[in-house]
Motif scaffolding. Sequence first.
Motif, PDB file in Angstrom:
ATOM      1  N   ALA A 155      33.627  46.702  14.910  1.00 44.21           N
ATOM      2  CA  ALA A 155      34.529  45.552  15.022  1.00 44.21           C
ATOM      3  C   ALA A 155      35.988  46.012  15.037  1.00 44.21           C
ATOM      4  CB  ALA A 155      34.291  44.592  13.859  1.00 44.21           C
ATOM      5  N   ILE A 156      36.309  46.954  14.161  1.00 41.37           N
ATOM      6  CA  ILE A 156      37.670  47.483  14.117  1.00 41.37           C
ATOM      7  C   ILE A 156      38.025  48.141  15.444  1.00 41.37           C
ATOM      8  CG2 ILE A 156      39.156  49.201  13.018  1.00 41.37           C
ATOM      9  CD1 ILE A 156      37.565  48.703  10.430  1.00 41.37           C
ATOM     10  N   TYR A 157      37.100  48.916  15.973  1.00 45.37           N
ATOM     11  CA  TYR A 157      37.329  49.595  17.249  1.00 45.37           C
ATOM     12  C   TYR A 157      37.557  48.589  18.373  1.00 45.37           C
ATOM     13  CZ  TYR A 157      36.328  52.360  21.437  1.00 45.37           C
ATOM     14  OH  TYR A 157      36.406  52.944  22.670  1.00 45.37           O
ATOM     15  N   ALA A 158      36.757  47.528  18.410  1.00 42.78           N
ATOM     16  CA  ALA A 158      36.888  46.528  19.473  1.00 42.78           C
ATOM     17  C   ALA A 158      38.241  45.825  19.406  1.00 42.78           C
ATOM     18  CB  ALA A 158      35.759  45.507  19.374  1.00 42.78           C
ATOM     19  N   PHE A 164      44.909  44.803  19.486  1.00 47.22           N
ATOM     20  CA  PHE A 164      45.228  44.125  18.239  1.00 47.22           C
ATOM     21  C   PHE A 164      45.530  45.135  17.133  1.00 47.22           C
ATOM     22  CE2 PHE A 164      43.109  40.822  20.538  1.00 47.22           C
ATOM     23  CZ  PHE A 164      43.690  39.645  20.090  1.00 47.22           C
ATOM     24  N   THR A 165      46.429  44.744  16.259  1.00 48.37           N
ATOM     25  CA  THR A 165      46.715  45.522  15.061  1.00 48.37           C
ATOM     26  C   THR A 165      45.838  44.998  13.938  1.00 48.37           C
ATOM     27  OG1 THR A 165      49.019  45.886  15.721  1.00 48.37           O
ATOM     28  CG2 THR A 165      48.490  46.180  13.385  1.00 48.37           C
ATOM     29  N   LEU A 166      45.097  45.881  13.306  1.00 45.54           N
ATOM     30  CA  LEU A 166      44.161  45.473  12.264  1.00 45.54           C
ATOM     31  C   LEU A 166      44.920  44.897  11.071  1.00 45.54           C
ATOM     32  CD1 LEU A 166      41.127  45.523  11.473  1.00 45.54           C
ATOM     33  CD2 LEU A 166      41.613  47.678  10.286  1.00 45.54           C
ATOM     34  N   ARG A 167      44.478  43.710  10.615  1.00 44.58           N
ATOM     35  CA  ARG A 167      45.089  43.051   9.459  1.00 44.58           C
ATOM     36  C   ARG A 167      44.166  43.025   8.253  1.00 44.58           C
ATOM     37  NH1 ARG A 167      50.189  43.611  10.847  1.00 44.58           N
ATOM     38  NH2 ARG A 167      50.748  42.499  12.767  1.00 44.58           N
ATOM     39  N   ASP A 175      39.829  41.276  11.074  1.00 41.62           N
ATOM     40  CA  ASP A 175      40.895  40.428  11.599  1.00 41.62           C
ATOM     41  C   ASP A 175      41.994  41.289  12.205  1.00 41.62           C
ATOM     42  OD1 ASP A 175      39.636  38.149  10.361  1.00 41.62           O
ATOM     43  OD2 ASP A 175      40.490  38.833   8.471  1.00 41.62           O
ATOM     44  N   GLY A 176      42.657  40.752  13.217  1.00 41.48           N
ATOM     45  CA  GLY A 176      43.767  41.465  13.826  1.00 41.48           C
ATOM     46  C   GLY A 176      44.755  40.516  14.467  1.00 41.48           C
ATOM     47  N   GLY A 184      57.123  38.231  22.569  1.00 44.92           N
ATOM     48  CA  GLY A 184      56.630  38.365  21.205  1.00 44.92           C
ATOM     49  C   GLY A 184      55.695  37.268  20.757  1.00 44.92           C
ATOM     50  N   VAL A 185      54.959  36.655  21.690  1.00 42.35           N
ATOM     51  CA  VAL A 185      54.021  35.596  21.338  1.00 42.35           C
ATOM     52  C   VAL A 185      52.820  36.212  20.622  1.00 42.35           C
ATOM     53  CG1 VAL A 185      52.499  33.811  22.234  1.00 42.35           C
ATOM     54  CG2 VAL A 185      54.767  34.140  23.232  1.00 42.35           C
ATOM     55  N   ASP A 186      52.444  35.647  19.483  1.00 36.00           N
ATOM     56  CA  ASP A 186      51.347  36.188  18.680  1.00 36.00           C
ATOM     57  C   ASP A 186      50.009  35.555  19.040  1.00 36.00           C
ATOM     58  OD1 ASP A 186      52.676  38.026  16.802  1.00 36.00           O
ATOM     59  OD2 ASP A 186      53.727  36.228  16.135  1.00 36.00           O
TER      60      ASP A 186
END
Length: 229
Positions: A155-158, A164-167, A175-176, A184-186
């Motif tokens: 999941a982290i890899y995907a 995405f930056t992992l949160r 979550d990311g 800069g739209v999130d």
Amino acid sequence: MARRTPGAGRVQALALLAVAAPFLVLVAALGTRVGAWPVEVGYDLLTMRVGWFAAFFGAAAALGALFLSLGNFRKSGVLAIAAVLVAGATLGGFVWQKARFSAGPVENVSTDLTEVPGFGDLGDQRGGQGPGPAVGVEACPGALPVMRQIAPTAAIYALEQAGFTLRGAGVGRADGSRKGFWFGVDHDAVIRIRPGRTDIRVAARDHRPHGGEACRMATAISETLRSAG
């Protein structure tokens, strides 16, 4: 008496007006990206309103420059043609972008519409913002669940492969967040991991259309997970 031809100065002035719209969009985007003004100013006002009208004005100015250059085409023709190309590409880009935005699905895509995955800790950062109710595979054909329990590392890899930056990550979820380059739209993404099924949700933090960006990212994550061994 020889007929006077329009001066090259007027062609140059019109050529400058022809490139005003793309320059305005560039300044608006960079200013928004560095925090000089909010996205409501840089994107909503300067780009999608002022820039849109400036693109039409620039196209007219470019045609005017081309017409005036006919009097001394050898001297001013190249500049006029360049202005027409830039202005035409700018106006065409606006038209294409607006059509893409209007045709794209809602920027809130989930592979499970019965029990839509929540954003967990990211919910505080989202502050209750975002588009309308989630849409699924009918609106975004690539938003497919993975019918098995994947490893958290997958999941982290995907998420990272989709930009995405992992949160946050754990046994049951990852979550990311991803920030758009220009304005800069999130967008936020969550991968929910359960026995026999893994679901994905991607949603923008704002209400604006982004031409199906959430769908493309959800599709990319799904494809990466489904292709994993």
